[in-house]
Write a protein that holds these residues in place. Sequence first.
Motif, PDB file in Angstrom:
ATOM      1  N   TYR A   1       0.840  -1.204   0.000  1.00  0.00           N
ATOM      2  CA  TYR A   1       0.000   0.000   0.000  1.00  0.00           C
ATOM      3  C   TYR A   1       0.870   1.247   0.000  1.00  0.00           C
ATOM      4  O   TYR A   1       0.637   2.181  -0.788  1.00  0.00           O
TER       5      TYR A   1
ATOM      6  N   LYS B   1       1.008   3.906  -3.071  1.00  0.00           N
ATOM      7  CA  LYS B   1       0.532   5.259  -2.785  1.00  0.00           C
ATOM      8  C   LYS B   1       1.522   6.313  -3.282  1.00  0.00           C
ATOM      9  O   LYS B   1       1.128   7.411  -3.671  1.00  0.00           O
TER      10      LYS B   1
ATOM     11  N   ILE C   1      -6.139   4.380  -2.829  1.00  0.00           N
ATOM     12  CA  ILE C   1      -5.770   2.964  -2.888  1.00  0.00           C
ATOM     13  C   ILE C   1      -6.881   2.096  -2.308  1.00  0.00           C
ATOM     14  O   ILE C   1      -7.432   2.382  -1.239  1.00  0.00           O
TER      15      ILE C   1
ATOM     16  N   VAL D   1      -8.053  -2.332  -1.882  1.00  0.00           N
ATOM     17  CA  VAL D   1      -7.507  -3.691  -1.832  1.00  0.00           C
ATOM     18  C   VAL D   1      -8.625  -4.682  -2.100  1.00  0.00           C
ATOM     19  O   VAL D   1      -9.766  -4.490  -1.673  1.00  0.00           O
TER      20      VAL D   1
ATOM     21  N   LEU E   1      -6.710   3.920   3.968  1.00  0.00           N
ATOM     22  CA  LEU E   1      -7.188   3.042   2.900  1.00  0.00           C
ATOM     23  C   LEU E   1      -8.541   3.543   2.398  1.00  0.00           C
ATOM     24  O   LEU E   1      -9.420   3.894   3.184  1.00  0.00           O
TER      25      LEU E   1
END
Length: 295
Positions: free
Chosen positions: A167, A171, A180, A182, A202
Amino acid sequence: MSEINKEDIKQEVFDLYDDYAHSRINRRDFVQKLGLYAVGGLTVPSLMSFLMPDYQERIQVKADDSRLRSEYINYNSSKGGGNIKALLSKPVEAKKKLGGIIVVHENRGLNPHIEDVARRAALAGFVSLAPDALTPLGGYPGNDDEGRTLQSKRNRDEMLEDFIAAYEFLKEHKDCNDKIGVVGFCFGGWISNMMAVRISGLDAAVPFYGGQPAIEEVPKIKAPLMLHYAELDTRITEGWKAYETALKENKKEYTAYIYPKANHGFHNDTTPRYDKAAAELAWNRTLEFFKDKLN
């Protein structure tokens, strides 16, 4: 794949494969128990062939797809496994910075199917990064049996650190717009849930049939969630009720779907657990969710 008709296979066979795929039984016991269902024209070898993943014929987006720029990169995971290999993909025609998606593999490393999923995500208009948590042990070994064995040798919390580091890497990437998300499957679903717990910045998390975080961790979640579960996957889905209660009590943003008559792994189109209707619906929902949260 053999000519066995999926509809002729008892649910117990899929449950048995699930036990094997998650290392609750070893290969010898799997083969022995599979013999109980080798009746009529079925044989144990034919059942084995039917159940095992077919990576040669099922890839949807080839590694050399001209619409994408895909390459293997390495990034640093100082709290996890060190130098981690990952597949980085983005559309060739991108005219601006794009939202980033971390794609998290199952319990067997970065196999051809997960690489394919990462390329699908990139083709939908994102920068995707698919790390291989087996990198410290030499990487995905070329088959899932050995991959599961290798992954069992790593601490799952250290692997979580590897994906948190992914991450951070994405980023800061020059092609990423700083947003970002997931998406992860099985083990990767648990990682997706835990990244939502651990990473306050996130922007979106989509666990597919993933283990839930501890209830006391739920208040830490800031990211909006989209959760996909399979009705027949009682091992994972039984934890959903308590998780949902905690999400509601803590006023978290989430959407959840339970797909009727679907098995664990229903999105994986390389095995007979694949449910085409459920998989396509779940993936389309996922992409729309990411387009809303990451653009």
